[in-house]
Design an enzyme around this catalytic site. Structure first.
Site, mmCIF file in Angstrom:
data_model
loop_
_atom_site.group_PDB
_atom_site.id
_atom_site.type_symbol
_atom_site.label_atom_id
_atom_site.label_comp_id
_atom_site.label_asym_id
_atom_site.label_seq_id
_atom_site.Cartn_x
_atom_site.Cartn_y
_atom_site.Cartn_z
ATOM 1 N N CYS A 83 0.875 -1.158 0.000
ATOM 2 C CA CYS A 83 0.000 0.000 0.000
ATOM 3 C C CYS A 83 0.915 1.211 0.000
ATOM 4 O O CYS A 83 2.131 1.080 0.077
ATOM 5 C CB CYS A 83 -0.879 0.043 1.240
ATOM 6 S SG CYS A 83 -2.055 -1.321 1.377
ATOM 7 N N ARG A 111 -4.416 1.514 -1.643
ATOM 8 C CA ARG A 111 -4.542 0.245 -0.940
ATOM 9 C C ARG A 111 -4.595 -0.931 -1.881
ATOM 10 O O ARG A 111 -5.315 -0.930 -2.874
ATOM 11 C CB ARG A 111 -5.810 0.276 -0.081
ATOM 12 C CG ARG A 111 -5.978 -0.947 0.773
ATOM 13 C CD ARG A 111 -6.973 -0.692 1.900
ATOM 14 N NE ARG A 111 -7.098 -1.909 2.657
ATOM 15 C CZ ARG A 111 -8.093 -2.778 2.507
ATOM 16 N NH1 ARG A 111 -9.074 -2.528 1.679
ATOM 17 N NH2 ARG A 111 -8.116 -3.882 3.211
ATOM 18 N N VAL A 144 -6.661 -8.155 3.218
ATOM 19 C CA VAL A 144 -7.320 -8.680 4.409
ATOM 20 C C VAL A 144 -8.829 -8.534 4.322
ATOM 21 O O VAL A 144 -9.567 -9.465 4.580
ATOM 22 C CB VAL A 144 -6.772 -7.999 5.685
ATOM 23 C CG1 VAL A 144 -7.540 -8.450 6.908
ATOM 24 C CG2 VAL A 144 -5.294 -8.308 5.841
ATOM 25 N N ASN A 172 -0.234 1.565 6.358
ATOM 26 C CA ASN A 172 0.357 0.586 5.455
ATOM 27 C C ASN A 172 1.101 -0.417 6.324
ATOM 28 O O ASN A 172 1.968 -0.025 7.102
ATOM 29 C CB ASN A 172 1.321 1.253 4.477
ATOM 30 C CG ASN A 172 2.074 0.249 3.623
ATOM 31 O OD1 ASN A 172 1.658 -0.899 3.467
ATOM 32 N ND2 ASN A 172 3.184 0.662 3.080
ATOM 33 N N GLY A 173 0.771 -1.668 6.196
ATOM 34 C CA GLY A 173 1.484 -2.681 6.961
ATOM 35 C C GLY A 173 0.576 -3.819 7.365
ATOM 36 O O GLY A 173 -0.489 -4.028 6.780
ATOM 37 N N GLU A 174 1.020 -4.514 8.393
ATOM 38 C CA GLU A 174 0.243 -5.631 8.926
ATOM 39 C C GLU A 174 0.524 -5.755 10.412
ATOM 40 O O GLU A 174 1.682 -5.805 10.829
ATOM 41 C CB GLU A 174 0.636 -6.928 8.220
ATOM 42 C CG GLU A 174 -0.189 -8.112 8.641
ATOM 43 C CD GLU A 174 0.155 -9.382 7.893
ATOM 44 O OE1 GLU A 174 -0.410 -10.427 8.250
ATOM 45 O OE2 GLU A 174 0.980 -9.344 6.958
ATOM 46 N N ASP A 219 -6.995 -4.924 10.407
ATOM 47 C CA ASP A 219 -6.129 -4.438 11.469
ATOM 48 C C ASP A 219 -6.124 -2.924 11.565
ATOM 49 O O ASP A 219 -5.882 -2.361 12.633
ATOM 50 C CB ASP A 219 -4.713 -4.981 11.312
ATOM 51 C CG ASP A 219 -4.114 -4.808 9.922
ATOM 52 O OD1 ASP A 219 -4.769 -4.223 9.038
ATOM 53 O OD2 ASP A 219 -2.985 -5.285 9.717
#
Length: 158
Positions: A2, A53, A57, A79-81, A104
Site C-alpha cells: 500500500c 490500498r 485482508v 500501510n502494513g500488517e 487491522d
C-alpha cells in the site's frame, strides 16, 4: 503493498491547494495500491492524508482509507500488517469496543484513539502510519522499530 502520503501545516495556516496536492501524491503511489485510493482533508485545510490500498485482508468498500473514527475525531492512513490484531481485537471487544470491518487498520485506529501512543507497545507487526487527532490537531507518524515499512518525510519552512 500500500502507500500513504500526507501534508501537515506546522505554521497553523491553511495549505494552498491541499486537496489537489494530496491527490497528486497518491497518484504517484497508485502502483503500490491499485485497488482503492482515498484522501482525507481537514476542514481547516491544514492536514491532508492519502492512501492507496492493495486490498488483501478485507477487500470490502467499508475499508476505504484513510479511515475515520465513527465520531470523526481521529483519522488513520496505514500501510502494513499487525500480526496480533485478532488477539487485540478480541480483548477490545471484551472491553465493549465494536468493529465494522475485519481489518487491522480499524483495530489500530480505535486503539490509538483510546490509549494514545501507549497502544503501540501492544503491537506485533510491520507498519507505517499517519494518525491525526482532529480535536487536538495533533499528527502522529510511526513506523515499526525494524523499519520494514519505510517512512520518508520532508520539512520545509512553510
Amino acid at each position: 503493498m500500500c502507500g500513504i502520503a500526507g501534508i501537515f501545516s506546522l505554521s497553523g495556516k491553511s495549505i494552498e491547494n491541499v486537496e489537489t496536492r494530496i491527490w497528486k501524491m497518491i497518484n504517484f503511489l497508485e502502483h503500490r495500491g491499485p485497488d482503492i485510493q482515498g484522501v482525507y482533508v481537514s476542514k481547516d485545510q491544514m492536514v491532508a492524508l492519502g492512501n492507496t490500498r492493495l486490498a488483501i485482508v478485507d477487500p470490502s468498500d467499508k475499508t476505504k482509507q484513510p479511515l475515520e473514527s465513527r465520531d470523526g475525531k481521529n483519522v488513520l492512513s496505514f500501510n502494513g500488517e499487525i500480526y496480533n490484531y485478532h488477539d487485540i481485537q478480541k480483548k477490545m471487544q471484551s472491553e465493549g469496543f465494536s468493529f465494522q470491518t475485519k481489518m487491522d487498520t480499524e483495530v489500530l485506529l480505535q486503539g490509538l484513539g483510546n490509549e494514545g501512543e501507549a497502544f503501540l507497545q501492544q503491537l506485533d507487526g510491520m507498519w507505517v502510519f499517519a494518525y491525526y487527532n482532529t480535536e487536538q490537531r495533533r499528527l502522529l507518524i510511526s513506523r515499526d522499530l525494524m523499519g520494514e515499512r519505510h517512512l520518508f518525510y520532508r520539512k520545509t519552512k512553510d
